[in-house]
Design an enzyme around this catalytic site. Structure first.
Site, mmCIF file in Angstrom:
data_model
loop_
_atom_site.group_PDB
_atom_site.id
_atom_site.type_symbol
_atom_site.label_atom_id
_atom_site.label_comp_id
_atom_site.label_asym_id
_atom_site.label_seq_id
_atom_site.Cartn_x
_atom_site.Cartn_y
_atom_site.Cartn_z
ATOM 1 N N PRO A 2 0.882 -1.351 0.401
ATOM 2 C CA PRO A 2 -0.020 0.101 -0.112
ATOM 3 C C PRO A 2 0.898 1.487 -0.023
ATOM 4 O O PRO A 2 1.556 1.206 0.330
ATOM 5 C CB PRO A 2 -0.823 -0.232 1.114
ATOM 6 C CG PRO A 2 -0.135 -1.162 2.275
ATOM 7 C CD PRO A 2 0.821 -2.003 1.454
ATOM 8 N N LYS A 61 3.191 6.786 5.823
ATOM 9 C CA LYS A 61 2.235 5.283 6.232
ATOM 10 C C LYS A 61 1.422 5.117 7.020
ATOM 11 O O LYS A 61 1.389 3.768 6.956
ATOM 12 C CB LYS A 61 2.684 4.029 5.224
ATOM 13 C CG LYS A 61 3.103 4.550 3.327
ATOM 14 C CD LYS A 61 3.468 3.957 2.856
ATOM 15 C CE LYS A 61 4.361 4.225 1.268
ATOM 16 N NZ LYS A 61 5.068 2.918 0.682
ATOM 17 N N HIS A 95 -6.160 -14.626 7.442
ATOM 18 C CA HIS A 95 -4.553 -13.492 7.797
ATOM 19 C C HIS A 95 -5.229 -13.177 9.451
ATOM 20 O O HIS A 95 -4.668 -11.995 9.334
ATOM 21 C CB HIS A 95 -5.016 -13.492 7.013
ATOM 22 C CG HIS A 95 -3.407 -14.273 6.136
ATOM 23 N ND1 HIS A 95 -3.259 -15.167 6.119
ATOM 24 C CD2 HIS A 95 -4.241 -14.186 4.953
ATOM 25 C CE1 HIS A 95 -2.606 -16.558 5.402
ATOM 26 N NE2 HIS A 95 -3.693 -15.533 4.519
ATOM 27 N N ARG A 119 1.537 -11.274 5.487
ATOM 28 C CA ARG A 119 2.881 -11.539 5.624
ATOM 29 C C ARG A 119 3.554 -11.299 7.028
ATOM 30 O O ARG A 119 4.340 -10.946 6.815
ATOM 31 C CB ARG A 119 3.404 -10.529 4.218
ATOM 32 C CG ARG A 119 2.628 -11.586 2.980
ATOM 33 C CD ARG A 119 3.025 -11.187 1.280
ATOM 34 N NE ARG A 119 4.854 -10.613 1.793
ATOM 35 C CZ ARG A 119 5.388 -10.607 0.286
ATOM 36 N NH1 ARG A 119 4.884 -9.882 -0.442
ATOM 37 N NH2 ARG A 119 6.998 -10.804 0.318
ATOM 38 N N ARG A 161 20.310 18.263 -1.567
ATOM 39 C CA ARG A 161 21.016 16.755 -1.699
ATOM 40 C C ARG A 161 21.643 16.545 -2.479
ATOM 41 O O ARG A 161 21.194 16.744 -3.670
ATOM 42 C CB ARG A 161 20.106 16.088 -1.072
ATOM 43 C CG ARG A 161 20.067 15.711 0.304
ATOM 44 C CD ARG A 161 18.036 14.956 0.306
ATOM 45 N NE ARG A 161 17.588 14.580 1.969
ATOM 46 C CZ ARG A 161 17.560 15.907 3.094
ATOM 47 N NH1 ARG A 161 17.712 16.796 2.641
ATOM 48 N NH2 ARG A 161 17.685 15.617 4.177
ATOM 49 N N ARG A 271 15.396 -2.915 -6.427
ATOM 50 C CA ARG A 271 13.218 -2.744 -6.445
ATOM 51 C C ARG A 271 14.124 -2.740 -8.201
ATOM 52 O O ARG A 271 14.841 -2.581 -9.088
ATOM 53 C CB ARG A 271 12.700 -1.861 -6.165
ATOM 54 C CG ARG A 271 11.915 -2.996 -4.714
ATOM 55 C CD ARG A 271 11.139 -1.770 -4.228
ATOM 56 N NE ARG A 271 11.826 -0.977 -3.534
ATOM 57 C CZ ARG A 271 11.071 0.504 -2.638
ATOM 58 N NH1 ARG A 271 9.906 0.370 -2.921
ATOM 59 N NH2 ARG A 271 11.426 1.538 -2.328
#
Ligand SMILES: [Zn+2]
Length: 289
Positions: A2, A61, A95, A119, A161, A271
């Site tokens: 998500p 999140k 679950h 998970r 940065r 990734r």
């Protein structure tokens, strides 16, 4: 996994279904989702049972439910976590990990807030005194959808940065809630390569990128909102991503929607990154000193 829009959909669902309710009892069915509550599952249940949920808040999140004790239930959905509101007695999900029985309102049937997580990378904990802002997440930057997000501070942080802009977008201390998918989509829309260094970006580039991050998130949020179901506080954590009109993410080999060049995939921090090699040219390599 998500991303921020999905988590915001969950927050809104909690706001409409759980805020104002009293938690009658709490049942922890698996210890792993409360592993960050170091005092253990029994303590978790003791601190939450009998409390009234006063709100549903989010930072990046992370979600939290301020309680009338001044504490908060802090939640992260991880890879597969869901928050569901189900009638009492509905069959347990396979679950199901934590069950909060909610006190019936006005003689209605009881229902339950259920934390379901296959998970179990996500989890719940009680943040002592964390009702306003849990100290555990105070270091996390506001997200671009937050009304108090500071654009000037964001631009300054990016331009300080010397790392690639994609890496900066994923840095939760600079801006929160931007995951891999939304980063790739926003960079495609802004026509910036993810390896462009923050120090080399103009203020207008950063502001354009920020606008595109918001546009991608808003579009996703609108879709998440339309699939909202009264029983499901959450849409399924895995649903939706690929229904969306993605221009870059996952589109390797497909024609760029702007110029027709094949979208390229490269590995990035274990990734993948997807981009158009023409619309988003790589920065030129620095000359050896
Ligand atoms: Zn292109």
């Amino acid at each position: 996994m998500p991303e921020l829009p999905e988590v915001e959909v969950v927050r809104r669902g909690l706001e409409s279904h759980v805020v104002g309710r009293t938690i009658d009892s709490v049942q922890v069915l698996h210890p792993r989702p409360v592993r960050r509550h170091l005092a253990g599952a029994e303590d978790f249940a003791a601190l939450t049972a009998g409390r009234v949920v006063l709100g549903a808040a989010r930072r990046g999140k992370y979600l939290w439910l301020p309680l009338d004790s001044g504490d908060a239930v802090l939640a992260h959905l991880g890879m597969s976590g869901q928050m569901l509101v189900q009638p009492s007695g509905a069959p347990d999900e396979r679950h199901l990990r934590v069950r909060f029985a909610l006190r019936p309102v006005d003689g209605g049937a009881g229902d339950e807030l259920r934390f379901v997580d296959q998970r179990m990378f996500g989890g719940l904990s009680v943040s002592p005194g964390g009702a306003d802002l849990p100290p555990e997440i105070a270091h996390i930057a506001r997200d671009p959808m937050d009304p108090l997000f500071d654009e000037d501070a964001f631009v300054a942080a990016v331009r300080r940065r010397g790392s690639g802009i994609k890496r900066i977008l994923l840095d939760q201390t600079v801006v929160s809630g931007v995951g891999n998918i939304y980063a790739d989509e926003a960079l495609w829309r802004a026509q910036l390569h993810g390896d462009r260094l923050g120090t080399k970006l103009r203020r207008t580039d950063v502001l354009r990128l920020l606008a595109e991050v918001r546009a991608v998130m808003t579009a996703a949020l609108d879709e998440g909102g339309t699939s909202f179901d009264a029983l499901y506080v959450n849409v399924n954590g895995e649903s939706g991503y690929f229904d969306r009109s993605l221009h870059a993410y996952g589109q390797e080999g497909r024609a760029c929607d702007r110029c027709g060049t094949a979208i390229v995939r490269v590995s990035f921090m274990n990734r993948s990154s997807y981009f158009c090699p023409v619309c988003q040219p790589r920065p030129r390599a620095r000359r050896a000193a």
